[in-house]
Design a protein around this motif. Structure first.
Motif, PDB file in Angstrom:
ATOM      1  N   SER A 510       0.838  -1.198   0.000  1.00 24.09           N
ATOM      2  CA  SER A 510       0.000   0.000   0.000  1.00 24.09           C
ATOM      3  C   SER A 510       0.869   1.243   0.000  1.00 24.09           C
ATOM      4  CB  SER A 510      -0.915   0.003   1.228  1.00 24.09           C
ATOM      5  OG  SER A 510      -1.790  -1.094   1.210  1.00 24.09           O
ATOM      6  N   LEU A 511       0.418   2.255  -0.708  1.00 21.10           N
ATOM      7  CA  LEU A 511       1.140   3.527  -0.717  1.00 21.10           C
ATOM      8  C   LEU A 511       0.893   4.285   0.577  1.00 21.10           C
ATOM      9  CD1 LEU A 511       0.402   4.806  -4.350  1.00 21.10           C
ATOM     10  CD2 LEU A 511       2.440   3.626  -3.531  1.00 21.10           C
ATOM     11  N   LYS A 523       2.818  10.995  -7.208  1.00 23.79           N
ATOM     12  CA  LYS A 523       2.320   9.640  -6.949  1.00 23.79           C
ATOM     13  C   LYS A 523       3.186   8.612  -7.668  1.00 23.79           C
ATOM     14  CE  LYS A 523      -1.923   7.027  -6.447  1.00 23.79           C
ATOM     15  NZ  LYS A 523      -3.389   7.067  -6.387  1.00 23.79           N
ATOM     16  N   LYS A 524       3.692   8.964  -8.827  1.00 21.85           N
ATOM     17  CA  LYS A 524       4.574   8.048  -9.544  1.00 21.85           C
ATOM     18  C   LYS A 524       5.964   7.989  -8.905  1.00 21.85           C
ATOM     19  CE  LYS A 524       4.214   9.743 -13.709  1.00 21.85           C
ATOM     20  NZ  LYS A 524       4.512   9.857 -15.159  1.00 21.85           N
ATOM     21  N   ALA A 525       6.525   9.153  -8.597  1.00 25.38           N
ATOM     22  CA  ALA A 525       7.907   9.210  -8.131  1.00 25.38           C
ATOM     23  C   ALA A 525       8.060   8.934  -6.645  1.00 25.38           C
ATOM     24  CB  ALA A 525       8.493  10.588  -8.453  1.00 25.38           C
ATOM     25  N   GLY A 526       7.036   9.282  -5.865  1.00 26.31           N
ATOM     26  CA  GLY A 526       7.136   9.122  -4.424  1.00 26.31           C
ATOM     27  C   GLY A 526       7.924  10.249  -3.786  1.00 26.31           C
ATOM     28  N   PRO A 532       7.891   5.484  -1.078  1.00 28.61           N
ATOM     29  CA  PRO A 532       8.010   5.179  -2.509  1.00 28.61           C
ATOM     30  C   PRO A 532       6.685   5.393  -3.241  1.00 28.61           C
ATOM     31  CG  PRO A 532       7.877   3.162  -1.232  1.00 28.61           C
ATOM     32  CD  PRO A 532       7.999   4.282  -0.240  1.00 28.61           C
ATOM     33  N   GLY A 533       6.811   5.695  -4.535  1.00 28.96           N
ATOM     34  CA  GLY A 533       5.640   5.894  -5.370  1.00 28.96           C
ATOM     35  C   GLY A 533       5.350   4.674  -6.226  1.00 28.96           C
ATOM     36  N   SER A 539       6.879  -1.882  -9.881  1.00 29.98           N
ATOM     37  CA  SER A 539       7.900  -2.322 -10.823  1.00 29.98           C
ATOM     38  C   SER A 539       7.630  -3.741 -11.305  1.00 29.98           C
ATOM     39  CB  SER A 539       9.273  -2.262 -10.140  1.00 29.98           C
ATOM     40  OG  SER A 539      10.268  -2.810 -10.972  1.00 29.98           O
ATOM     41  N   GLY A 540       7.613  -3.917 -12.626  1.00 24.64           N
ATOM     42  CA  GLY A 540       7.432  -5.236 -13.207  1.00 24.64           C
ATOM     43  C   GLY A 540       6.001  -5.658 -13.438  1.00 24.64           C
ATOM     44  N   LEU A 541       5.027  -4.854 -13.035  1.00 25.07           N
ATOM     45  CA  LEU A 541       3.621  -5.217 -13.234  1.00 25.07           C
ATOM     46  C   LEU A 541       3.186  -4.851 -14.651  1.00 25.07           C
ATOM     47  CD1 LEU A 541       2.094  -4.124  -9.810  1.00 25.07           C
ATOM     48  CD2 LEU A 541       2.147  -6.443 -10.738  1.00 25.07           C
TER      49      LEU A 541
END
Length: 575
Positions: A510-511, A523-526, A532-533, A539-541
């Motif tokens: 969870s974010l 939201k992407k970068a965090g 973390p974002g 990653s990898g999804l």
């Protein structure tokens, strides 16, 4: 102490006062129990068969030679919840029958016209309120917060005279176990023994006692103990509780339900329609087994015992809820179907899947059958189709011996136009674009697509279904950090579209709340390693990778992703 069967006229009547102890806990039943109670009463009326409602413990509290308006005074030590519910139900039933006098004649004291059941401090006013009602309509004033009033309101709204129209059948068939205590009996000790120290017998325990005894210990060891009690691991498996319908049930009870269907769906036994309906009730499964053996097997228990071990072993090999915590293959098979059954709580599939596993030896054909079932269920989940007819449908596949992929496809295609039909591609696309699914279903749709399209050489391991969380790419609280909409209508449309599959993603953690509701770039970068974002978390999804390349995330991108997801699903869950 004396224990015996008793019907309601033998317990609550116009010459007996039953008192709930003044400081007894309040009435606490809720809608799930009221719903089940109504189902049970409808069953009683339809089949005119005895129904056990539970145990009542009553203690003699009469005062000798005292001049009272009743012949007997009893204290209700245990059974307040079920007895209260039953009287409320009877009150509403009499009102709906336009015969309130029947209730008053039976359940008010002859001399004073007081209620024969007197509640304690917490519920006396509410109980008197509902018992004084003259019409079966919900009470909507300040008293409606009381669970007793809510019970009255529920029955007033849900009791249907088309299925519950026979007062005499109800009171003639509903039975209690009545335990009478004398003035010197210790009611606290007896109550504690029955409610704290005692353990409710499960279906499997009742069946074990029915099939085995001290005279056939060897059979017990070979057939039962070697499977269900072989070791601690086996015991833990069979004791695992699974959500099935409205209740949790251990896997061993779910097995005995599925195993029973292998017999009662066979045409050779020619089971009557009424018996099939009765045998379908899981709360009476132990009795149903006995009835089946006596009525259709000439009393021969070996009809059941001869294949019990084989089926139980196969069940244990086939159905594993822990697949929800491990990686699953991309191709159709039992691992993926276990996600549908246990992860998405579609346990109605179990009897038919057990039937397939027992009767199909070719693994390729078996996996193809599993794939058809996954496709059928998942298409219906995406389109928010009803699951109401699943039990009847899947059992009909056993009855009709559907054992080939073509037969199964043909059988499903015949359902076109019914409420059990397969959603076509147009309906599937509409579902991806517009359906607002419960979170569990959304996660299941995305997870099964992800597991199918994930490259075999991916450096990132696919986690188990239970290890993923559902994330809204555009947050529900978008107004805090996202661009405003031109008009209130546009804002309303955005609120709607962000709940659809095109805006949802599965991520393995969870974010942080501050990231979840941030603007798209944040939201992407965090915000560093501590927060973390999506770029790092996802990653990898494969179901999210392309979305993370977008500089903006808006309604157009959500619609485009919904279309992309639809194409993946169309390829995976083919008709």
């Amino acid at each position: 102490m004396d224990a015996h069967k008793a019907k309601i006229p033998d317990i609550v009547n116009n010459s007996t006062l039953i008192e709930v102890p003044f400081f007894q806990r309040a009435y606490v039943w809720k809608e799930d129990l009221w719903e089940r109670f109504l189902d049970d009463m409808a069953f009683v009326v339809q089949y005119n068969r005895p129904h056990f409602l539970g145990t009542l413990i009553l203690k003699d509290a009469s005062v000798p030679q005292q001049n009272t308006s009743y012949a007997t005074r009893l204290v209700l030590v245990d059974g307040q919840q079920r007895l209260t519910t039953f009287l409320i139900f009877l009150k509403v039933l009499c009102l709906k029958m336009n015969q309130p006098g029947i209730f008053d004649t039976n359940f008010r004291l002859i001399t004073t016209r007081e209620l024969s059941l007197q509640h304690g401090k917490n519920d006396s006013e509410a109980f008197k309120c509902v018992m004084d009602q003259t019409n079966a309509v919900p009470i909507t004033d300040g008293r409606s917060s009381s669970p007793i009033v809510q019970a009255f309101n529920y029955f007033a709204s849900h009791l249907q005279m088309s299925t519950l129209n026979d007062y005499m059948t109800v009171i003639s068939n509903v039975q209690f176990v009545r335990i009478d205590l004398g003035p010197t009996d210790d009611e606290q000790q007896i109550f504690d023994s029955l409610n704290s120290l005692g353990v409710r017998l499960t279906t499997s325990e009742l069946l074990k006692n029915y099939f085995f005894s001290r005279n056939n210990i060897t059979a017990y060891q070979n057939i039962w103990e070697s499977v269900f009690e072989a070791n601690e691991s086996a015991k833990a498996y069979w004791d695992t509780e699974i959500e099935a319908g409205r209740v949790k049930r251990p896997l061993i009870d779910i097995f005995f339900d599925a195993y029973f269907q292998q017999f009662i769906q066979k045409k050779k036994y020619n089971i009557s329609v009424d018996d099939k309906l009765i045998y379908a009730r899981t709360d009476q499964l132990a009795n149903s087994y006995q009835s089946f053996v006596n009525t259709y097997c000439g009393g021969n228990k070996n009809t059941i015992l001869d294949t019990l071990k084989d089926y139980a072993t196969l069940f244990q090999q086939t159905f594993k809820s822990d697949f929800c915590s491990t990686t699953i293959p991309s191709d159709f098979g039992i691992e993926r179907l276990n996600i549908v059954i246990f992860g998405l709580k579609t346990t109605t599939l179990i009897p038919y899947v057990l039937y397939l596993a027992k009767n199909i030896s070719n693994l390729a054909i078996l996996n193809e059958m599993y794939g058809i079932l996954e496709s059928y269920v998942m298409r219906r989940i995406v389109t928010r189709a009803s699951t109401t007819n699943y039990t009847k449908l899947f059992l009909s596949f056993i009855a009709n011996e559907i054992l080939t992929p073509q037969d199964l496809r043909d059988r499903l295609q015949v359902l076109g136009g019914t409420n059990s039909s397969i959603p076509d591609d147009t309906e599937l696309r509409d579902g991806f674009e517009h359906s607002k699914l419960m979170n569990l279903y959304s996660k299941g749709v995305l997870y099964l697509i992800e597991s199918h399209i994930r490259p075999a050489q991916s450096a990132v391991v696919l986690h188990g279904f239970n290890n993923y969380s559902l994330e809204h790419l555009m947050p529900k609280k978008w107004r805090n950090n996202w661009p405003a909409c031109p008009t209130p209508l546009d804002a309303e449309k955005r609120d709607s579209i962000l709940l659809t599959l095109g805006n949802l993603a599965i991520i393995p953690q969870s974010l942080n709340a501050s990231i979840r509701d941030s603007d798209w770039s944040t939201k992407k970068a965090g915000k560093g390693q501590e927060k973390p974002g999506l770029t790092l978390c996802a990653s990898g999804l494969s179901t999210l990778q392309d979305s993370l390349t977008k500089t903006d995330w808006n309604e157009i991108e959500i619609q485009a992703r919904a279309l992309w997801l639809y194409k993946q699903a169309q390829s995976l869950w083919k008709l």
